[in-house]
Each structure stands twice: as structure tokens, then as C-alpha cells.
Design a protein around this motif. Structure first.
Motif, PDB file in Angstrom:
ATOM      1  N   ALA A 107       7.500 -24.248 -73.147  1.00 20.86           N
ATOM      2  CA  ALA A 107       6.174 -24.860 -73.242  1.00 20.86           C
ATOM      3  C   ALA A 107       6.276 -26.303 -73.726  1.00 20.86           C
ATOM      4  O   ALA A 107       5.686 -27.211 -73.125  1.00 20.86           O
ATOM      5  CB  ALA A 107       5.289 -24.043 -74.186  1.00 20.86           C
ATOM      6  N   ILE A 108       7.024 -26.512 -74.790  1.00 20.14           N
ATOM      7  CA  ILE A 108       7.176 -27.859 -75.354  1.00 20.14           C
ATOM      8  C   ILE A 108       7.860 -28.780 -74.337  1.00 20.14           C
ATOM      9  O   ILE A 108       7.464 -29.936 -74.163  1.00 20.14           O
ATOM     10  CB  ILE A 108       7.973 -27.818 -76.674  1.00 20.14           C
ATOM     11  N   ALA A 109       8.875 -28.268 -73.658  1.00 17.60           N
ATOM     12  CA  ALA A 109       9.605 -29.079 -72.671  1.00 17.60           C
ATOM     13  C   ALA A 109       8.695 -29.500 -71.517  1.00 17.60           C
ATOM     14  O   ALA A 109       8.742 -30.649 -71.067  1.00 17.60           O
ATOM     15  CB  ALA A 109      10.813 -28.308 -72.153  1.00 17.60           C
ATOM     16  N   LEU A 110       7.861 -28.577 -71.032  1.00 20.46           N
ATOM     17  CA  LEU A 110       6.941 -28.917 -69.945  1.00 20.46           C
ATOM     18  C   LEU A 110       5.910 -29.956 -70.392  1.00 20.46           C
ATOM     19  O   LEU A 110       5.619 -30.909 -69.658  1.00 20.46           O
ATOM     20  CB  LEU A 110       6.234 -27.658 -69.432  1.00 20.46           C
ATOM     21  N   MET A 111       5.367 -29.772 -71.578  1.00 23.17           N
ATOM     22  CA  MET A 111       4.388 -30.743 -72.077  1.00 23.17           C
ATOM     23  C   MET A 111       5.031 -32.107 -72.306  1.00 23.17           C
ATOM     24  O   MET A 111       4.420 -33.145 -72.027  1.00 23.17           O
ATOM     25  CB  MET A 111       3.721 -30.214 -73.352  1.00 23.17           C
ATOM     26  N   LEU A 112       6.272 -32.120 -72.779  1.00 19.77           N
ATOM     27  CA  LEU A 112       6.999 -33.371 -72.975  1.00 19.77           C
ATOM     28  C   LEU A 112       7.199 -34.090 -71.640  1.00 19.77           C
ATOM     29  O   LEU A 112       6.930 -35.288 -71.518  1.00 19.77           O
ATOM     30  CB  LEU A 112       8.351 -33.100 -73.640  1.00 19.77           C
ATOM     31  N   GLY A 113       7.651 -33.369 -70.634  1.00 16.94           N
ATOM     32  CA  GLY A 113       7.858 -33.971 -69.315  1.00 16.94           C
ATOM     33  C   GLY A 113       6.568 -34.514 -68.724  1.00 16.94           C
ATOM     34  O   GLY A 113       6.538 -35.619 -68.170  1.00 16.94           O
ATOM     35  N   GLY A 114       5.482 -33.756 -68.859  1.00 17.17           N
ATOM     36  CA  GLY A 114       4.195 -34.217 -68.344  1.00 17.17           C
ATOM     37  C   GLY A 114       3.690 -35.445 -69.081  1.00 17.17           C
ATOM     38  O   GLY A 114       3.186 -36.389 -68.468  1.00 17.17           O
ATOM     39  N   ALA A 115       3.831 -35.430 -70.396  1.00 21.51           N
ATOM     40  CA  ALA A 115       3.375 -36.576 -71.191  1.00 21.51           C
ATOM     41  C   ALA A 115       4.147 -37.841 -70.809  1.00 21.51           C
ATOM     42  O   ALA A 115       3.554 -38.915 -70.635  1.00 21.51           O
ATOM     43  CB  ALA A 115       3.534 -36.275 -72.683  1.00 21.51           C
ATOM     44  N   ILE A 116       5.455 -37.716 -70.652  1.00 22.03           N
ATOM     45  CA  ILE A 116       6.263 -38.890 -70.290  1.00 22.03           C
ATOM     46  C   ILE A 116       5.973 -39.335 -68.853  1.00 22.03           C
ATOM     47  O   ILE A 116       5.911 -40.527 -68.569  1.00 22.03           O
ATOM     48  CB  ILE A 116       7.766 -38.615 -70.511  1.00 22.03           C
ATOM     49  N   GLY A 117       5.767 -38.377 -67.944  1.00 19.30           N
ATOM     50  CA  GLY A 117       5.437 -38.732 -66.564  1.00 19.30           C
ATOM     51  C   GLY A 117       4.183 -39.594 -66.481  1.00 19.30           C
ATOM     52  O   GLY A 117       4.162 -40.620 -65.794  1.00 19.30           O
TER      53      GLY A 117
END
Length: 173
Positions: A107-117
Motif C-alpha cells: 500500500a505504501i509503495a503504491l501511494m509513494l509511486g503515485g505521489a511521485i508520478g
């Protein structure tokens, strides 16, 4: 003299480094699809894909659902700053997460990737590129992108972990 606490933390960080591939993949897919949308679609001209799905290139100057998109420009700095801070916090949490967890770090990894994208768009373009347009009859969901999808999926997984798995972990301790 060796410090067992530092050695343990170092092992946890090394084990958690594997989770960094997920945000990297999300960022690459997000930026790649935004590039395709930006170079092959005309702005605000829907291209039919499937029933209830169009590709429609739009620029979002605000946050989710175009929140504050008409605020006059200051919101770009606010959302850029927030996304930067949240990304650093997510990275910090991800690297210090206990070994053996699956849903929470995912969950954290997906949110991190989306936030950076989306952060990349805000920094380089001043807006976020959206192009996925879902609708049903006359009801239209705001356009979104792969980064938004990663954030949404990560949030759903975080809620599942919070409401179902966290209780289970606490009872096992």
C-alpha cells in the motif's frame, strides 16, 4: 563495538529495499502513459475506447477531482510541497517497516509511486496530466491517470490493512 539495534535496522532496510521496485514501476508506467496521451490525443477531445471508457487528455491544476484548480496558481506550490513531504514520509515508513508484512508495504509503495508520478508532472509541467475518463450514461467520473490509480489502490490496501489485518497482528503478539 557493534550496535545490535543498528545492525537489525540495517537488515530491515535491506529487506525492505525490494519494495522500491513497485513505486519505480508505477512511476515509469504513469509517465509513459502520460507521454503517450500528451502526444497522441487532442486536448479535451474524447476518444472512445470501450463502453463507458474514453481517453480524454486533460490538465489538472488542482488536486483530486480538480480541487482548487481555479485558485490562481498558488495551489501548485502547495500541492508540490505536500507531495514532496508525503513522498519522503512514505519512503521513510517503507524502509523501516517490520519484515514479513505484505499488504501494508505494498500500500505504501503504491501511494509513494503515485505521489511521485504526479509530483513529476507538477514540477515539470505545472499541472497533472489526466487522460482516463470513465462514465456511465450522463454520469462522468473526473479524469485520472495511472498515478491516481496507484494512490487509490494503495489507499484501499491501507484501509484493508488498518481495519482487518492490524487487529490480527496485534492479537498474535
Amino acid at each position: 563495538m557493534p550496535n545490535p539495534q543498528k545492525e537489525k535496522q540495517s537488515k530491515i532496510q535491506a529487506a525492505n529495499a525490494k519494495w522500491l521496485g513497485i513505486p519505480l514501476l508505477a512511476i515509469i508506467l504513469d509517465q509513459w502513459t502520460k507521454h503517450i496521451a500528451s502526444t497522441s490525443l487532442n486536448y479535451a477531445d474524447p476518444q472512445h475506447v470501450l463502453p463507458s471508457l474514453n481517453w480524454t487528455l486533460l490538465h489538472n491544476y488542482g488536486a483530486a477531482f480538480s480541487f482548487l484548480s481555479q485558485a490562481g496558481g498558488w495551489q501548485q506550490y502547495l500541492f508540490t510541497g505536500l507531495a514532496s513531504v508525503v513522498s519522503v514520509i512514505f519512503l521513510f515508513i517503507l524502509m523501516r517497516m517490520p519484515k514479513g508484512l505484505i499488504i501494508l508495504p505494498l500500500a505504501i509503495a503504491l501511494m509513494l509511486g503515485g505521489a511521485i508520478g504526479n509530483l513529476i508532472d507538477r514540477i515539470t509541467l505545472g499541472y497533472v496530466v489526466d487522460f482516463i475518463h470513465v462514465y456511465y450514461q450522463d454520469h462522468h467520473f473526473p479524469a485520472f491517470n495511472i498515478a491516481d490509480s496507484a494512490i487509490t489502490l494503495g489507499t484501499i490496501l491501507l484501509l484493508i490493512d488498518t481495519f482487518f489485518l492490524e487487529k490480527k497482528r496485534k492479537t498474535q503478539v
